[in-house]
Design a protein around this motif. Structure first.
Motif, PDB file in Angstrom:
ATOM      1  N   PRO A  28       0.867  -1.184   0.000  1.00 47.93           N
ATOM      2  CA  PRO A  28       0.000   0.000   0.000  1.00 47.93           C
ATOM      3  C   PRO A  28       0.905   1.237   0.000  1.00 47.93           C
ATOM      4  O   PRO A  28       2.026   1.178   0.508  1.00 47.93           O
ATOM      5  CB  PRO A  28      -0.752  -0.105   1.328  1.00 47.93           C
ATOM      6  CG  PRO A  28      -0.005  -1.084   2.157  1.00 47.93           C
ATOM      7  CD  PRO A  28       0.888  -1.893   1.276  1.00 47.93           C
ATOM      8  N   GLU A  29       0.434   2.327  -0.560  1.00 50.53           N
ATOM      9  CA  GLU A  29       1.244   3.551  -0.541  1.00 50.53           C
ATOM     10  C   GLU A  29       1.451   3.999   0.900  1.00 50.53           C
ATOM     11  O   GLU A  29       0.620   3.756   1.776  1.00 50.53           O
ATOM     12  CB  GLU A  29       0.511   4.672  -1.288  1.00 50.53           C
ATOM     13  CG  GLU A  29       0.669   4.579  -2.793  1.00 50.53           C
ATOM     14  CD  GLU A  29      -0.031   5.736  -3.512  1.00 50.53           C
ATOM     15  OE1 GLU A  29      -0.192   5.614  -4.728  1.00 50.53           O
ATOM     16  OE2 GLU A  29      -0.428   6.739  -2.863  1.00 50.53           O
ATOM     17  N   ASN A  30       2.549   4.686   1.123  1.00 46.96           N
ATOM     18  CA  ASN A  30       2.799   5.235   2.459  1.00 46.96           C
ATOM     19  C   ASN A  30       1.887   6.449   2.685  1.00 46.96           C
ATOM     20  O   ASN A  30       1.699   7.276   1.798  1.00 46.96           O
ATOM     21  CB  ASN A  30       4.247   5.685   2.578  1.00 46.96           C
ATOM     22  CG  ASN A  30       4.490   6.455   3.857  1.00 46.96           C
ATOM     23  OD1 ASN A  30       4.297   5.929   4.943  1.00 46.96           O
ATOM     24  ND2 ASN A  30       4.882   7.713   3.723  1.00 46.96           N
ATOM     25  N   ASP A  31       1.345   6.543   3.883  1.00 46.80           N
ATOM     26  CA  ASP A  31       0.640   7.789   4.209  1.00 46.80           C
ATOM     27  C   ASP A  31       1.085   8.296   5.591  1.00 46.80           C
ATOM     28  O   ASP A  31       0.454   9.165   6.176  1.00 46.80           O
ATOM     29  CB  ASP A  31      -0.884   7.593   4.164  1.00 46.80           C
ATOM     30  CG  ASP A  31      -1.384   6.642   5.230  1.00 46.80           C
ATOM     31  OD1 ASP A  31      -0.543   5.979   5.884  1.00 46.80           O
ATOM     32  OD2 ASP A  31      -2.614   6.552   5.428  1.00 46.80           O
ATOM     33  N   SER A  37       9.660  -0.809   5.435  1.00 49.07           N
ATOM     34  CA  SER A  37       9.885   0.636   5.280  1.00 49.07           C
ATOM     35  C   SER A  37       9.940   1.056   3.817  1.00 49.07           C
ATOM     36  O   SER A  37      10.068   2.255   3.526  1.00 49.07           O
ATOM     37  CB  SER A  37      11.211   1.041   5.922  1.00 49.07           C
ATOM     38  OG  SER A  37      11.243   0.702   7.271  1.00 49.07           O
ATOM     39  N   VAL A  38       9.863   0.084   2.915  1.00 48.35           N
ATOM     40  CA  VAL A  38       9.993   0.416   1.495  1.00 48.35           C
ATOM     41  C   VAL A  38       8.997   1.500   1.042  1.00 48.35           C
ATOM     42  O   VAL A  38       9.400   2.463   0.367  1.00 48.35           O
ATOM     43  CB  VAL A  38       9.886  -0.869   0.628  1.00 48.35           C
ATOM     44  CG1 VAL A  38       9.536  -0.566  -0.809  1.00 48.35           C
ATOM     45  CG2 VAL A  38      11.203  -1.639   0.704  1.00 48.35           C
ATOM     46  N   ILE A  82      10.321   4.817  -0.812  1.00 45.12           N
ATOM     47  CA  ILE A  82       9.971   5.116  -2.207  1.00 45.12           C
ATOM     48  C   ILE A  82       9.349   6.513  -2.281  1.00 45.12           C
ATOM     49  O   ILE A  82       9.656   7.311  -3.173  1.00 45.12           O
ATOM     50  CB  ILE A  82       9.002   4.038  -2.763  1.00 45.12           C
ATOM     51  CG1 ILE A  82       9.697   2.669  -2.774  1.00 45.12           C
ATOM     52  CG2 ILE A  82       8.466   4.409  -4.136  1.00 45.12           C
ATOM     53  CD1 ILE A  82      10.898   2.544  -3.677  1.00 45.12           C
ATOM     54  N   GLU A  83       8.494   6.848  -1.316  1.00 45.28           N
ATOM     55  CA  GLU A  83       7.869   8.182  -1.357  1.00 45.28           C
ATOM     56  C   GLU A  83       8.907   9.281  -1.121  1.00 45.28           C
ATOM     57  O   GLU A  83       8.845  10.357  -1.732  1.00 45.28           O
ATOM     58  CB  GLU A  83       6.710   8.309  -0.353  1.00 45.28           C
ATOM     59  CG  GLU A  83       5.812   9.511  -0.718  1.00 45.28           C
ATOM     60  CD  GLU A  83       4.730   9.849   0.302  1.00 45.28           C
ATOM     61  OE1 GLU A  83       4.605   9.164   1.333  1.00 45.28           O
ATOM     62  OE2 GLU A  83       4.007  10.847   0.049  1.00 45.28           O
TER      63      GLU A  83
END
Ligand code: GLU
Length: 551
Positions: free
Chosen positions: A216-219, A258-259, A263-264
């Motif tokens: 999932p994308e980091n938020d 932590s990827v 990446i963000e």
């Protein structure tokens, strides 16, 4: 007031921009395909087996591509730092001959991308944090530890994901003016990243070991600068791996989660992230279960274990190579004379679930390596080890180096050399009986086997000493042994003995066991004739006389 004003308020003395740093550390001028890798341990006073295993991969990747392997001292966690820890890391790498091309040793900086010690790069990180604030992608957060603890409790109670994100990120929407006022009032703060990610959206990530993974994308608005002004690992990793031109990050799989954050962060900076090789955990068999090697429970988790016990460095490396790539052993068998440095490491051939490390296997590898050393080599290496770890072995070697080498040489220079030593701390246990002072002072248990009758033992010893003592030639000695057997009623020929055991008291094997045990206490030793030759007539007679005199 603008973000830029806020950035200037927080970092009034930071005048260099990220462009300035790009000029100071220009992109590396390396040939096509050259890989830049780094070993980036935290100086905790402990070099983990998993650390060396990663460093080996780093070096292989760099060496095989004419790239660069560098060491970075990740000392941003000042609480965990230990004095002398960097020295231990460097000494360990030197000891295993895994020296990086670029590194820092105190004030000595080798390489153009230093300093390689993170705490000395504070200004650089500040320039990047300042930039993140200027573009609105970082902000000060004034939440106290207690408030954050409460937030976590509430999130747990409400069964929602924990962390500083979305509506829970209360400082995110604070006006620039309020933030500036609170800073001017001397309130303590940290700096957080402003994430634009959406946790409901997923993206694909390609790990070179594990293959494609969906995340999932980091938020999360993670902390990027702590109250002491030092960056967190996440941010330092971004800045350093970017400026130092890292192409491949080899790190433990505990960082896999932590990827999305990383990446963000790279995306925000507008640069391509490096490729990632997340190495599997090192596991061990513990009874019936297989579990992670633990720093707390398993002494073999620390690299100091192997040095203290005196495993040859090649054995330790080779044992790690067998878990680094599944095809290493096959390659090594096909290329016995090549160095592991010639091996083509491939992340795809790494186990993605866990790497099973086995001390028995290390022991076998080690016995093989030691058996192939010349007596001079083994003498030199064991002496080097003894200088630090065994004053007794050191003394024995210094007392008579040739004698020591001759002992080590028994059953060495032959097609199938003897494989009985796995590490240098076992040497004394294997050869103590060759030294009178050790022999005399030891509590001895004589391991007689088939012949245990004291009178019979004495008879064999006396007859041997009186009539058959001969140490000039092995064949002569052997014929004498046969004559001794014939005289005392033992079969000198094993075949005859097997056919008609009832005709004999025993065989030549039983007689030589008596001669061996009376001399060494042990029923299993290297070649008896060679041992006798080295001890010489006088010492043998003394030991046999002593046995003879025991009533
Ligand atoms: N300092 C981190 C650690 O010791 C390094 C992780 C990395 O290699 O990026 O785990």
């Amino acid at each position: 007031m603008t973000n830029k004003d806020l950035a200037n308020l927080i970092f009034p003395n930071i005048t260099k921009t990220i462009e300035d740093y790009r000029k100071i550390y220009p992109a590396r001028n390396l040939s096509e395909g050259a890989k830049v890798t780094r070993f980036a341990p935290s100086p905790t006073g402990f070099v983990h087996l998993g650390g060396l295993y990663q460093a080996i991969i780093d070096m292989l990747l760099a060496k095989s591509s004419n790239g660069i392997f560098y060491l970075r001292n990740e000392d941003t966690d000042k609480v965990r730092e230990l004095d002398g820890a960097l020295k231990l890391i460097l000494d360990t790498l030197k000891y295993y001959q895994i020296m990086p091309n670029e590194y820092q040793d105190k004030d000595k900086v080798i390489g153009d991308y230093g300093p390689y010690t993170q705490s000395e790069r504070k200004e650089i990180y500040h320039a990047f944090i300042k930039y993140f604030i200027e573009i609105g992608r970082a902000y000060p957060c004034f939440c106290s530890k207690e408030k954050l603890e409460k937030l976590r409790e509430n999130q747990n109670r409400d069964k929602v994901r924990t962390g500083y994100y979305g509506k829970y990120a209360t400082c995110k929407n604070m006006s620039i003016e309020e933030a500036a006022d609170r800073i001017k009032n001397g309130e303590e703060y940290i700096i957080r990243f402003r994430s634009l990610g959406d946790n409901d959206k997923r993206f694909k990530f390609n790990d070179l070991v594990k293959g494609e993974i969906e995340f999932p994308e980091n938020d999360l608005d993670i902390v990027i600068m702590k109250a002491d002004g030092l960056p967190t690992y996440h941010f330092a990793h971004l800045v350093d791996d970017y400026l130092m031109g890292t192409t491949h990050v080899v790190r433990g799989e505990e960082w896999l989660s932590s990827v999305p954050v990383h990446i963000e962060l790279f995306k925000t900076l507008g640069v391509k992230p490096p490729k990632y090789i997340h190495t599997p955990l090192i596991m061990k068999k513990d009874g019936d279960i297989v579990r992670k090697i633990s720093k707390r429970k398993d002494p073999e988790a620390s690299m100091s274990y192997y040095k203290e016990h005196g495993y040859p460095i090649e054995a330790v490396i080779e044992s790690l190579m067998t878990i680094i790539n599944s095809n290493y052993e096959e390659w090594h068998t096909a290329n016995p004379d090549k160095s592991y440095l010639d091996f083509q490491y491939s992340p795809k051939k790494m186990s993605s679930s866990g790497a099973l490390y086995d001390l028995d296997k290390l022991s076998n590898i080690s016995k093989n390596i030691i058996s192939r050393m010349t007596k001079e080599e083994l003498c030199e290496k064991s002496y080097e080890w003894a200088e630090s770890y065994s004053s007794e072995l050191k003394r024995l070697i210094e007392q008579d180096k040739n004698y020591y080498m001759n002992i080590l040489n028994i059953e060495r220079e032959q097609k199938k050399p003897r494989k009985d030593i796995a590490k240098y701390d076992e040497i004394i246990d294997n050869i103590w009986y060759m030294y009178d002072e050790l022999f005399e002072n030891k509590e001895k248990a004589y391991e007689y086997q088939t012949i245990t009758d004291k009178e019979e033992i004495k008879k064999i010893l006396v007859t041997y000493m009186d009539k058959y003592f001969e140490l000039t030639d092995k064949d002569v000695w052997f014929n004498n042994m046969k004559a001794l057997c014939d005289e005392l009623g033992y079969a000198s020929n094993m075949k005859d003995y097997k056919q008609n055991p009832e005709n004999y008291k025993g065989s030549v094997a039983d007689v030589s066991t008596v001669l061996r045990v009376a001399l060494t206490t042990k029923c299993m030793t290297p070649d008896l004739y060679e041992i006798m030759k080295l001890l010489g007539k006088e010492r043998i007679e003394k030991r046999y006389h002593n046995i003879k005199n025991i009533s």
